[in-house]
Scaffold this active site. Structure first.
Site, PDB file in Angstrom:
ATOM      1  N   SER A  87       8.381  60.449 -63.707  1.00  0.00           N
ATOM      2  CA  SER A  87       9.689  60.181 -62.751  1.00  0.00           C
ATOM      3  C   SER A  87       9.978  58.794 -63.300  1.00  0.00           C
ATOM      4  CB  SER A  87       9.230  60.186 -61.487  1.00  0.00           C
ATOM      5  OG  SER A  87       8.543  59.052 -61.122  1.00  0.00           O
ATOM      6  N   LYS A  88      11.473  58.599 -63.029  1.00  0.00           N
ATOM      7  CA  LYS A  88      11.804  57.479 -63.315  1.00  0.00           C
ATOM      8  C   LYS A  88      11.610  56.461 -62.562  1.00  0.00           C
ATOM      9  CE  LYS A  88      16.486  58.475 -61.246  1.00  0.00           C
ATOM     10  NZ  LYS A  88      18.014  58.883 -61.648  1.00  0.00           N
ATOM     11  N   ARG A  89      11.247  56.728 -61.527  1.00  0.00           N
ATOM     12  CA  ARG A  89      10.781  55.718 -60.604  1.00  0.00           C
ATOM     13  C   ARG A  89       9.347  54.731 -61.427  1.00  0.00           C
ATOM     14  NH1 ARG A  89      12.675  55.874 -54.497  1.00  0.00           N
ATOM     15  NH2 ARG A  89      14.718  56.013 -55.178  1.00  0.00           N
TER      16      ARG A  89
END
Ligand code: GLU
Length: 494
Positions: free
Chosen positions: A253-255
């Protein structure tokens, strides 16, 4: 024998994701290995979230990686149009066919009624999916709403119970309980199809024989199977690939990780190294070697060699592999070419000139001033922020809030960035200059440089967020507990 045809069907609703490239790569290799064709179809039925910018970036990134398609919205082909937004009449016709055959029904339920229905079922402890019998209104009520021209959706009929068996090329038989499958909407009240409807109709009309896609789509398979049955079409073979994971095994995930291909490109990864690395995600060459070309992967591809344990997308490994490519495959001429392709070209340098021109007296001033446009993470430590007069917690909060805010900025330009920064400045009760001071250091690595807002625009969304996240780490990171508190405060701000 029918020709093998595979496809990648991205939704253009954001940055070009490495997961899309990964699935595209496996579809391409599977098709080529069988002497077949690979198709690119744009699934832009979500008109609110789909953008032309995103579509352009996806096509551009996949092509950069060398993943060429035989048919698609840009190259055409005999089964077009290849953009779902241009195929509306096809879906309407097919939905009508299902209505006529009694496999689908018009549903006049309002969203308030649906909410009530869900609430009352929850109160009664009923957890199953919404079935046609739950939704159907008394006949006279249907007729009234029909005559009065109420909006309606078209839903598919689904069995009340029993087991649906899905055959997966890697997973064998997967059983899904029909009680969990709801009377899926096929056509929305604005006449637009949902993913399920458009996906099935298009796969059939485009002659797709094998669907290789991410495992997050397994739950859609029963609905798709039923639709194929209703239409009396042969269903393509299904293969659900394992999801890419962060090193901590959570879904990529981009987080936690940069997920946009734009980031890897800006960072200076070679396309052949990234493609090679994606080929290592759950798959290996018969001789287990780590470095191989796309050609070699196509030659040796065997879907049965895909292992289902969640493959970890590890930046360190990718970086190591990229180094091998640079050292082993590029002579001086090749390296020069790669550097030109990457950033030392007119297009990129031209964006930087307006930033440096007012600040230089000799040409040699350019390198120190513009170094951050040609680097990855700036060399900073916590003392780099000594000049910022914010206490640590507030500083971390500011950087984190900015990362979160930037996730949704689209298009990525100054006009969209400015209001976000202004609003956050107000929230932290800081003047623009004071708010941007730590951001400046995180992005440029120094306290004096070119305009930070312009630098963010030029560097792109993912590189900007990666540098902000890097600064957070350098400052000691944010604990789980603190993250929770920040998330809460952030939600309240929205
Ligand atoms: N549009 C879907 C996506 O965004 C396609 C899923 C599928 O391959 O069926 O991934």
């Amino acid at each position: 024998m029918t020709t093998v045809r595979t496809r990648i069907a991205p939704s253009p609703t954001g940055d070009p994701h490495v997961g899309t490239a990964y699935v595209a790569l496996f579809n391409l290799c599977f098709a080529r290995q069988h002497g077949g064709q690979f198709i690119l179809r744009i699934e832009d039925t979500d008109r609110q979230r789909s953008t032309a910018e995103s579509e352009h970036m996806i096509l551009d990134s996949l092509r950069w990686l060398g993943l060429e398609w035989d048919e698609g919205p840009d190259v055409g082909g005999p089964h077009g149009p290849y953009r779902q937004s241009e195929r509306g009449d096809i879906y309407a016709r097919h939905a009508q066919q299902l209505l006529d055959a009694g496999h689908a029904f018009k549903c006049y339920r309002t969203s308030e009624e649906l909410n009530e229905l869900r609430e009352s079922r929850k109160a009664e402890g009923v957890h199953g999916a919404l079935k046609p019998k739950d939704l159907v209104l008394p006949q006279e009520e249907i007729e009234r709403r029909e005559t009065e021209g109420w909006p309606y959706v078209i839903r598919m009929k689904v069995p009340e119970e029993g087991v649906c068996v899905i055959e997966d090329m890697l997973r064998g038989s997967i059983e899904v309980d029909w009680t969990q499958v709801d009377a899926q909407i096929l056509l929305k009240s604005d006449g637009m199809p949902t993913y399920h409807m458009a996906n099935v109709v298009d796969d059939h009309l485009m002659g797709i024989t094998h669907v290789l896609r991410g495992e997050e789509w397994i739950n859609s398979a029963p609905k798709h199977r039923l639709l194929y049955e209703y239409f009396d079409w042969q269903m393509p073979a299904l293969c659900h690939l394992p999801l890419l994971r962060n090193p901590d095994k959570t879904k990529l995930s981009k987080r936690k990780n940069p997920t946009s291909i734009n980031y890897y490109r800006r960072m200076g990864f070679l396309p052949q190294a990234l493609t090679n690395y994606l080929g290592r995600m759950g798959w290996s060459m018969p001789d287990e070697r780590e470095k191989f070309s796309l050609e070699e992967m196509m030659t040796h591809f065997d879907i049965q060699r895909v292992s289902l344990g969640g493959p970890v997308f590890d930046l360190e490994k990718l970086t190591w592999l990229n180094g091998l490519y640079i050292r082993e495959d590029l002579d001086d001429k090749g390296l020069l070419h790669a550097l030109r392709e990457w950033a030392f070209n007119e297009e990129y340098v031209s964006q930087i000139l307006p930033q440096v021109r007012p600040r230089i007296e000799t040409l040699s001033d350019v390198a120190p001033l513009a170094g951050h446009f040609f680097s990855g993470m700036p060399t900073i430590d916590e003392h780099s922020f000594d000049s910022v007069s914010l206490e640590r917690e507030k500083l971390l909060k500011l950087l984190q809030f900015l990362v979160w805010r930037l996730e949704r900025v689209s298009p990525w330009d100054k006009d969209s960035l400015l209001p976000e920064v202004k609003q956050l400045g107000d929230y932290f009760e800081l003047k623009m200059k004071a708010f941007l001071a730590p951001v400046f250091i995180a992005i440029t690595g120094s306290t004096t440089s070119t305009s930070v807002m312009d630098a963010m625009v030029i560097l792109g969304s993912d590189m900007t967020r990666a540098r902000l996240r890097h600064a957070i780490m350098v400052l000691g990171g944010i604990s789980k507990k603190q993250t929770k508190a920040f998330e809460k405060a952030f939600r309240e701000l929205e």
